[in-house]
Design a protein around this motif. Sequence first.
Motif, short mmCIF file in Angstrom:
data_model
loop_
_atom_site.label_atom_id
_atom_site.label_comp_id
_atom_site.label_asym_id
_atom_site.label_seq_id
_atom_site.Cartn_x
_atom_site.Cartn_y
_atom_site.Cartn_z
N TYR A 1 5.33 1.05 3.76
CA TYR A 1 5.27 1.51 2.37
C TYR A 1 6.45 2.42 2.04
CZ TYR A 1 0.51 -0.29 1.71
OH TYR A 1 -0.58 -1.09 1.58
N GLU A 2 6.73 3.35 2.95
CA GLU A 2 7.85 4.27 2.74
C GLU A 2 9.17 3.51 2.62
OE1 GLU A 2 7.57 6.82 6.15
OE2 GLU A 2 6.03 8.07 5.24
N VAL B 1 4.57 -7.85 6.07
CA VAL B 1 3.38 -8.01 6.91
C VAL B 1 2.33 -6.95 6.57
CG1 VAL B 1 2.56 -7.85 9.31
CG2 VAL B 1 4.68 -9.06 8.79
N TYR B 2 2.78 -5.77 6.17
CA TYR B 2 1.88 -4.64 5.94
C TYR B 2 1.54 -4.42 4.46
CZ TYR B 2 3.32 -3.60 10.68
OH TYR B 2 3.57 -3.68 12.02
N ILE B 3 2.12 -5.22 3.58
CA ILE B 3 1.95 -5.03 2.14
C ILE B 3 1.20 -6.23 1.57
CG2 ILE B 3 3.24 -4.82 -0.03
CD1 ILE B 3 5.46 -3.46 1.60
N LEU C 1 3.28 -0.64 -6.02
CA LEU C 1 3.34 -0.26 -4.61
C LEU C 1 2.68 1.09 -4.39
CD1 LEU C 1 4.36 -0.88 -1.73
CD2 LEU C 1 6.52 0.20 -2.37
N LYS C 2 2.94 2.04 -5.27
CA LYS C 2 2.32 3.36 -5.16
C LYS C 2 0.81 3.29 -5.36
CE LYS C 2 6.33 6.13 -6.47
NZ LYS C 2 6.91 7.01 -7.51
#
Length: 180
Positions: A63-64, A112-114, A172-173
């Motif tokens: 995310y960062e 992969v993480y989003i 995204l946030k």
Amino acid sequence: FTGKLISMDALIELIKILVPASVVLYAAYLLVRTFIHKELELRKLEVRSRAIETVLPNRLQAYERMVLFLERMSPQNLLVRLSSSGMPAREFHQLLLSEIRNEYNHNVSQQVYISQEVWELIKNAKEDLIVSINDAASEMNLESTSLDLSKKIFEKSINKQVDPLGHALIELKKEIQQTF
């Protein structure tokens, strides 16, 4: 007739022993089955918690990195970071496209993480930025400089109804807030 009576008494005695034994055996089976089921559930929870401990930091880092990617790709940051006065517009155009593609390729594994929806927004925002830069570059002549191209890209980004990069960043946030 007494032989039948004796075998009938023996059968009744056998039933008196077998019925309670069957009930006790069935109860023991149920207890063992429940115990095994609970143990399996505990093991699954343990494995899941270990997986979360491993994945959670990676997900937060993804995310960062994607927030940083979107911030770096915003026209105001991208153009200021790469500006080089006196560079021909065509050369600057290629530099911008190369920078966007390199940044994107560097971060592509983070998908992969989003969630798929947010990743599509990020990808579409990147593509929209490339289209805007290409449109602005197509309006340049041979004598145009990087400054001329930068002005045209700023103009195009200001005139947009919706900022795809900003929208992707907001979504995204939101996902980050829902996850954590």
